[in-house]
Design a protein around this motif. Structure first.
Motif, PDB file in Angstrom:
ATOM      1  N   CYS A  24       7.844  84.192  35.088  1.00 52.74           N
ATOM      2  CA  CYS A  24       6.705  85.108  34.989  1.00 52.74           C
ATOM      3  C   CYS A  24       6.640  86.052  36.171  1.00 52.74           C
ATOM      4  O   CYS A  24       5.677  86.801  36.313  1.00 52.74           O
ATOM      5  CB  CYS A  24       5.402  84.304  34.902  1.00 52.74           C
ATOM      6  SG  CYS A  24       5.284  83.310  33.409  1.00 52.74           S
ATOM      7  N   THR A  66       7.186  89.210  38.677  1.00 55.77           N
ATOM      8  CA  THR A  66       7.435  90.652  38.550  1.00 55.77           C
ATOM      9  C   THR A  66       7.830  91.224  39.892  1.00 55.77           C
ATOM     10  O   THR A  66       7.724  92.413  40.124  1.00 55.77           O
ATOM     11  CB  THR A  66       6.173  91.381  38.033  1.00 55.77           C
ATOM     12  OG1 THR A  66       5.082  91.101  38.919  1.00 55.77           O
ATOM     13  CG2 THR A  66       5.821  90.933  36.641  1.00 55.77           C
ATOM     14  N   GLY A  98      11.341  88.584  35.261  1.00 50.94           N
ATOM     15  CA  GLY A  98      10.071  89.247  34.968  1.00 50.94           C
ATOM     16  C   GLY A  98      10.191  90.447  34.057  1.00 50.94           C
ATOM     17  O   GLY A  98       9.198  91.120  33.777  1.00 50.94           O
TER      18      GLY A  98
END
Length: 330
Positions: free
Chosen positions: A33, A35, A110
């Motif tokens: 998850c 980024t 991500g």
């Protein structure tokens, strides 16, 4: 411009023993998850920023490109609706030999959309993508898109037809990922193709119509898709072009054949990759200049650092056009 160091005659492993496949793939799995930005930069050269302003539907697609030539195009086609990170963004880096980092794995983990060149050019990227298989991410493999299989010439960004095929696919994929902004993506694509790439398209058309069939020589296979797209006749044997491109030793027979082509002025222009000027290539450049044959240059990745795809290509095409004009008198 600072040229990249010449590639070694024997390529280094694509996968770093110090890092290890397991470590990088594990990093990707643990950060699915994430980024966070990698050591690469966004396509506009500003790490962590959107590529350009857009008409804001609020959604921003996280895009990762293995190489910055595709990243530059992806950024301009997405405008403010995308954030593009290119892993290979340094003119001194060799995409063939790149060793991915844990930060690269986090960046790919991500991503909602990825672009890799494929055709064996960036095998390291495939390893990173494998860690997130089945995550719902959309992946574009350029080689698969244009139908070039493993073992074929991977330098598809030098093929004008393939560049336009990639533009079509990226836009179509963006519209599927963000349907609410489909109209914006259509507008961005139209602007990019008709205005932003205007000089690029004109140069391709002008060179093809004026110099088609002109015999040229080259240092490596990176020039072949460009020559095909421009209608130029490549006289250098592909075995030599491929050997230099892959970092192996060309045969004595190929070198002797090329020497004869240069000394006999069978070629009108010699084109070489200035980021991979091996001793054999340097000798051929020297011989071409001594024979009065104009020399043009290309590079493997965007130069200078931070350049856009179109500015880079227009500069190279302009140099090639001048060399052809000098050689042919037209």
């Amino acid at each position: 411009m600072k040229a990249a160091p010449s590639r070694p005659t024997a390529r280094r492993p694509l996968w770093s023993p110090a890092l290890g496949c397991t470590a990088v793939l594990a990093a990707a799995a643990l950060t699915a998850c994430s980024t966070s930005s990698s050591s690469g930069s966004t396509a506009d050269g500003k790490s962590g920023s959107s590529s350009s302003s857009g008409s804001g539907g609020g959604k921003v697609i996280q895009v990762v490109a293995a190489e910055n030539f595709w990243g530059s195009i992806a950024s301009q086609l997405g405008g403010g609706h995308v954030k593009v990170t290119s892993i290979i963004d340094n003119p001194d880096a060799d995409p063939h030999d790149y060793e991915p980092t844990a930060a690269d794995a986090r960046t790919v983990a991500g991503a909602q959309y990825t672009i890799v060149n494929g055709i064996g050019y960036d095998a390291w990227a495939g390893k990173l993508l494998a860690a997130g298989a089945g995550s719902g991410r959309t992946d574009l493999n350029v080689g698969d898109l244009v139908g070039v299989k493993a073992g074929g010439n991977p330098h598809r960004w030098y093929s004008p037809a393939d560049v336009h095929a990639v533009i079509e696919r990226i836009t179509a994929d963006y519209k599927k990922l963000d349907p609410a902004d489909s109209a914006d993506f259509d507008t961005l694509k139209n602007t990019f193709e008709t205005q932003t790439l205007g000089s690029y398209n004109r140069l391709v058309s002008q060179i093809r119509s004026k110099y088609a069939g002109t015999p040229i020589g080259a240092s490596e296979s990176i020039v072949s898709p460009l020559a095909d797209g421009l209608g130029l006749k490549m006289l250098t044997p592909y075995s030599f072009l491929s050997a230099v491109s892959e970092g192996s030793d060309p045969t004595a027979r190929d070198k002797a054949l090329i020497d004869g082509q240069i000394k006999g002025k069978q070629i009108k222009v010699y084109v070489y990759n200035s980021q991979n000027a091996t001793p054999d290539v340097q000798q051929q450049v020297k011989e071409a200049k001594a024979a009065g044959i104009p020399v043009a240059t290309v590079t493997e990745t965007l130069t200078p650092a931070g350049a856009s795809f179109q500015d880079w290509q227009v500069r190279e095409l302009t140099g090639l056009q001048k060399a052809l004009a000098q050689a042919t008198g037209k």
